[in-house]
Design an enzyme around this catalytic site. Structure first.
Site, short mmCIF file in Angstrom:
data_model
loop_
_atom_site.label_atom_id
_atom_site.label_comp_id
_atom_site.label_asym_id
_atom_site.label_seq_id
_atom_site.Cartn_x
_atom_site.Cartn_y
_atom_site.Cartn_z
N TYR A 31 -2.73 -0.82 10.52
CA TYR A 31 -2.86 -1.25 9.05
C TYR A 31 -1.57 -0.82 8.48
O TYR A 31 -0.60 -1.63 7.60
CB TYR A 31 -4.01 -0.41 8.43
CG TYR A 31 -4.09 -0.80 6.82
CD1 TYR A 31 -4.71 -1.77 6.46
CD2 TYR A 31 -3.58 0.25 6.07
CE1 TYR A 31 -4.74 -2.04 4.92
CE2 TYR A 31 -3.65 0.07 4.50
CZ TYR A 31 -4.20 -1.01 4.10
OH TYR A 31 -4.28 -1.31 2.81
N SER A 87 0.87 -1.35 -0.01
CA SER A 87 0.09 0.12 0.17
C SER A 87 0.86 1.24 0.12
O SER A 87 1.90 1.28 0.50
CB SER A 87 -0.85 0.08 1.15
OG SER A 87 -1.25 1.33 1.49
N1 LIG Z 1 -8.46 -0.36 -1.81
C1 LIG Z 1 -7.49 0.30 -1.75
O1 LIG Z 1 -7.63 1.55 -1.63
C2 LIG Z 1 -6.36 -0.44 -1.31
C3 LIG Z 1 -5.15 0.47 -1.31
C4 LIG Z 1 -3.73 -0.14 -0.79
C5 LIG Z 1 -3.80 -1.42 -0.60
N2 LIG Z 1 -4.77 -2.01 -0.48
C6 LIG Z 1 -4.93 -3.72 -0.32
O2 LIG Z 1 -5.58 -4.52 -1.47
C7 LIG Z 1 -5.80 -5.55 -1.03
C8 LIG Z 1 -7.09 -6.00 -1.56
O3 LIG Z 1 -8.13 -4.66 -1.04
P1 LIG Z 1 -9.60 -4.31 -1.45
O4 LIG Z 1 -9.60 -3.13 -1.31
O5 LIG Z 1 -9.61 -5.06 -2.95
O6 LIG Z 1 -10.48 -5.43 -0.27
P2 LIG Z 1 -11.52 -6.07 -0.48
O7 LIG Z 1 -12.11 -6.17 1.01
O8 LIG Z 1 -12.49 -5.89 -1.55
O9 LIG Z 1 -10.76 -7.83 -0.61
C9 LIG Z 1 -10.26 -8.28 0.30
C10 LIG Z 1 -10.54 -9.63 0.07
O10 LIG Z 1 -9.65 -10.33 1.05
C11 LIG Z 1 -10.24 -11.47 1.85
N3 LIG Z 1 -9.62 -11.75 3.10
C12 LIG Z 1 -9.86 -11.06 4.46
N4 LIG Z 1 -9.24 -11.69 5.34
C13 LIG Z 1 -8.76 -12.65 4.70
C14 LIG Z 1 -8.03 -13.94 5.23
N5 LIG Z 1 -7.85 -14.05 6.34
N6 LIG Z 1 -7.81 -14.92 4.46
C15 LIG Z 1 -8.33 -14.98 3.03
N7 LIG Z 1 -8.74 -13.80 2.47
C16 LIG Z 1 -9.06 -12.83 3.27
C17 LIG Z 1 -11.69 -10.87 1.92
O11 LIG Z 1 -12.69 -11.73 1.92
C18 LIG Z 1 -11.96 -10.01 0.64
O12 LIG Z 1 -12.48 -10.77 -0.45
C19 LIG Z 1 -5.62 -5.38 0.52
O13 LIG Z 1 -4.25 -6.13 0.98
C20 LIG Z 1 -5.36 -3.95 0.95
O14 LIG Z 1 -4.80 -3.69 2.06
C21 LIG Z 1 -6.16 -1.72 -1.02
#
Ligand SMILES: NC(=O)c1ccc[n+]([C@@H]2O[C@H](COP(=O)([O-])OP(=O)(O)OC[C@H]3O[C@@H](n4cnc5c(N)ncnc54)[C@H](O)[C@@H]3O)[C@@H](O)[C@H]2O)c1
Ligand SMILES: [Zn+2]
Length: 678
Positions: free
Chosen positions: A568, A555
């Site tokens: 986080y 991130s």
């Molecule tokens: N959305 C953003 O702006 C953003 C920015 C930077 C980084 N990220 C990172 O991107 C990744 C995906 O985020 P997103 O926004 O798509 O979120 P999201 O919630 O849409 O998807 C995350 C998925 O991870 C799954 N998950 C959660 N805990 C889990 C576990 N213990 N084992 C297996 N699966 C698990 C959830 O069920 C979900 O389907 C994350 O690591 C997040 O930190 C997101």
């Protein structure tokens, strides 16, 4: 309007092709003759509609048919230069096409056109091939079918085989069809219905005869120690052997795998004659084009340890390659195409099952199905008589046939990620889902591993089902669950190449509000979770010896320090350093480790939908629905970042262009100066 003969032909083909006892997948072809008004002359012309090259009878549509002028096709007899030059006739079919001709005519077109019957079926039924590969096939044919079915000695498919069968039909007016030695069956009829009935009569009569007359142990007596292992042990051993077996099948070029522990495979391997029969190889041309002439068979009992099995598999692989090279050298002529790789397509493990390989999942799966067909054929032939497949030299003439080579050359170039097997964690939603979709679009097969199994399966189905993607359950913070998910991926696709650590969740809290439990949850899922996934995956990648990619979705917050984000952002920083540590450690195995720093991906993100978005919006004093635009305005490019943009970066990192890059983080944040890497 569709010609009624065509409508009948399609319906007959679909009905025959729907039942695997009638023919193997995409095997065989059917035809009908009829008349139609020639738009160029206004006169009635006789036409031949015949299933074109490729495609499956079960799903055949009108567009899959080649349409030829029957008079011109039959006139080819006058210019036929003899069996030595029969391949030239394939090009001549193009001069017999009616209109644009439809699908490309297959090699079997001559048989369909020359046989004097309105409807003709050529099929590869296991029961029929069992008779066709029995050492006393001609006698058995008479015994089973009387005068209704005639034996045709093996001959490579082509114009001459068509002439032979046409002649047989002429000389045997009572015959309804024939057994093609080493190959399959052909049946005919004056009506579509009659042709179908005749085909089914031959198939069912052969099957009934085998059932009633087969000796009780067609594969010989049970081999002590070779009985199937209980399912859990079988799958555990299969998964433990998968990386080695994939490396064996991929020494010349990477392949995707399919695992089957079908009862027929386990039964075959549990009986004494399996080594002799396997060594003799498959017989029907359709079969060995996908299965290679013979499989690699592990010659150890079911309870042999994984270590012993791996050591022996490597020895057998060397022997297999030498044997295949010798087969090529024995038969290749100056005109033969170059050797296409000496690795096995089928690997059999007693007590465990069968691994089959191909350039994509469908090809790998179908190769396995074809070996199952071959096992059925051997069971039938050995039950009645002795299995006697076609000669090795004839197999070579098919495998390295100029026409076969031309078919391969016409295949579209593979996609950039073809043959690569990806595991994306947290791919049921948001960024992970977009990554899975992009990797699949580029030709990879994908395991969608998520806490939410139902959503993971939904996402896999959207991508195109089990030949493209599978949904599996995992809690990445649980080591056993991670190992189980990796094993499931191995059994689904026969290996692993790309791992994307994406699973995550976000609690936005100040230091004082963050509980120890919050801290643990964030760190367990992201820092520990990706450590566990990387560890389990690396052991597979190293054993496979085909390199690989590990991607971390870290991130912007791994470098940017903002308020209300201690747990986080700290765990994201941990993930970011794992990238550098593992890049340094795994590089010697050609495993590249890179990371991506997204920011502000609101659309599709479960993280944003489940509170984090509302919280962020409140922090900035805006409405939640405006958050994407708000983030966009904070960026240098003033553009909103979508899940797809992150997915594109993953493809860039694992695709062919950045082959010399490891330890890198790519920001996908539309430009945030405070998070510039330096
Ligand atoms: N959305 C953003 O702006 C953003 C920015 C930077 C980084 N990220 C990172 O991107 C990744 C995906 O985020 P997103 O926004 O798509 O979120 P999201 O919630 O849409 O998807 C995350 C998925 O991870 C799954 N998950 C959660 N805990 C889990 C576990 N213990 N084992 C297996 N699966 C698990 C959830 O069920 C979900 O389907 C994350 O690591 C997040 O930190 C997101
Ligand atoms: Zn055939």
């Amino acid at each position: 309007m569709t010609n009624p003969s065509v409508a009948e032909l399609i319906s007959r083909s679909n009905s025959l092709g729907a039942d695997p006892k009638n023919t193997n997948y995409a095997g065989g072809n059917t035809s009908a003759k009829g008349t139609e008004k020639d738009p160029a002359t206004g006169e009635e012309v006789e036409l031949l509609w015949v299933k074109g090259s490729g495609g499956d009878l079960g799903t055949l549509k009108e567009t899959g048919l080649a349409t030829l002028r029957l008079d011109r096709m039959r006139a080819l007899v006058n210019v036929y230069p003899g069996v030595e030059r029969e391949d030239e006739m394939v090009a001549a079919f193009d001069y017999c096409l009616h209109g644009k001709g439809g699908a490309a005519p297959s090699i079997d077109t001559a048989m369909h056109g020359l046989v004097d019957a309105a409807h003709v079926d050529h099929l590869h039924p296991d029961s029929g091939i069992a008779i066709a590969t029995a050492v006393d096939g001609p006698e058995l044919t008479t015994k089973i079918f009387g005068e209704k079915v005639v034996w045709v000695p093996w001959r490579r498919p082509g114009f001459q085989l068509g002439l032979d069968i046409a002649e047989i039909k002429k000389r045997n007016p009572q015959a309804i069809g024939c057994i093609l030695g080493g190959h399959g069956i052909t049946a005919w009829g004056d009506t579509s219905e009659e042709s179908q009935q005749n085909s089914l009569w031959i198939i069912d009569t052969a099957a009934t005869y085998i059932a009633e007359h087969s000796r009780s142990e067609p594969f010989g007596p049970a081999l002590p120690g070779y009985a199937e292992l209980p399912e859990t042990e079988r799958h555990a051993k299969a998964a433990a052997l998968t990386p080695t077996i994939r490396s064996i099948a991929s020494a010349d070029k990477p392949q995707i795998g399919h695992f089957s522990d079908d009862d027929a495979v386990l039964e075959f391997l549990a009986h004494a004659e399996h080594p002799r029969l396997a060594e003799m190889g498959t017989s029907c041309p359709d079969h060995f084009l996908r299965t290679k002439v013979k499989p690699l068979v592990l010659d150890l009992p079911a309870d042999a340890s994984v270590e012993e099995s791996i050591a022996r598999l490597h020895q057998l692989h060397e022997a297999y390659r030498a044997d295949y090279q010798a087969y090529y050298d024995r038969h290749a002529t100056a005109e033969s195409p170059a050797i296409r790789g000496a690795d096995p397509a089928i690997v059999l493990i007693p007590g465990v099952g069968m691994f089959s390989f191909g350039k994509d999942k469908q090809t790998a799966r179908v190769a396995g199905e074809f070996y199952l067909n071959a096992i059925n054929v051997m069971r039938g032939a050995e039950g009645l008589s002795t299995y006697a497949p076609i000669d090795e030299s004839e197999k070579f003439r098919i495998e390295y046939w100029a026409l076969e080579e031309a078919k391969l050359q016409r295949m579209p170039a593979p996609k950039p990620l073809a043959t690569r097997i990806a595991l994306v964690t947290g791919a049921a939603s948001g960024i992970g889902k977009a990554i899975a979709e992009r990797l699949a679009e580029e030709g990879a097969v994908v395991a969608i591993a998520d806490l939410n199994l139902a959503k993971a399966r939904e996402a896999a189905a959207e991508i195109g089902g089990p030949d493209k993607a599978v949904g599996i359950a995992v809690d990445v913070s649980d080591e056993d669950a991670v190992i189980k998910a990796i094993n499931e991926t191995l059994l689904a696709f026969g290996g692993l190449d790309i791992v994307v650590n994406n699973a995550g969740l976000s609690l936005s809290k100040s230091l004082l509000d963050t509980t120890a439990k919050d801290w643990d949850l964030q760190h367990n899922v992201m820092a520990k979770g990706s450590f566990l996934v990387s560890k389990a995956a690396a052991s597979v990648l190293i054993a496979q010896g085909l390199g690989g990619d590990v991607i971390y979705i870290s991130s912007k917050n791994s470098v940017f320090a903002g308020p209300n984000n201690i747990a986080y952002s700290a765990t994201k920083a941990d993930q970011a350093h794992q990238v550098r540590l593992l890049a340094a450690e795994l590089g010697e195995h050609q495993i590249r480790v890179n990371g991506i720093n997204p920011d502000g991906v609101v659309q599709g993100s479960g993280i944003f939908a489940s509170g984090w978005g509302a919280n962020r919006a409140a922090t900035y004093g805006i409405e939640e629905k405006d958050l994407g635009e708000f983030y966009a305005q904070r960026t240098i490019l003033k553009r909103e970042v979508l899940p797809r943009n992150v997915a594109n970066a993953v493809f860039a990192l694992v695709g062919p262009e950045l082959s010399h890059t490891t330890g890198l983080h790519v920001p996908v944040d539309a430009g945030v100066a405070a998070a510039f890497l330096r």
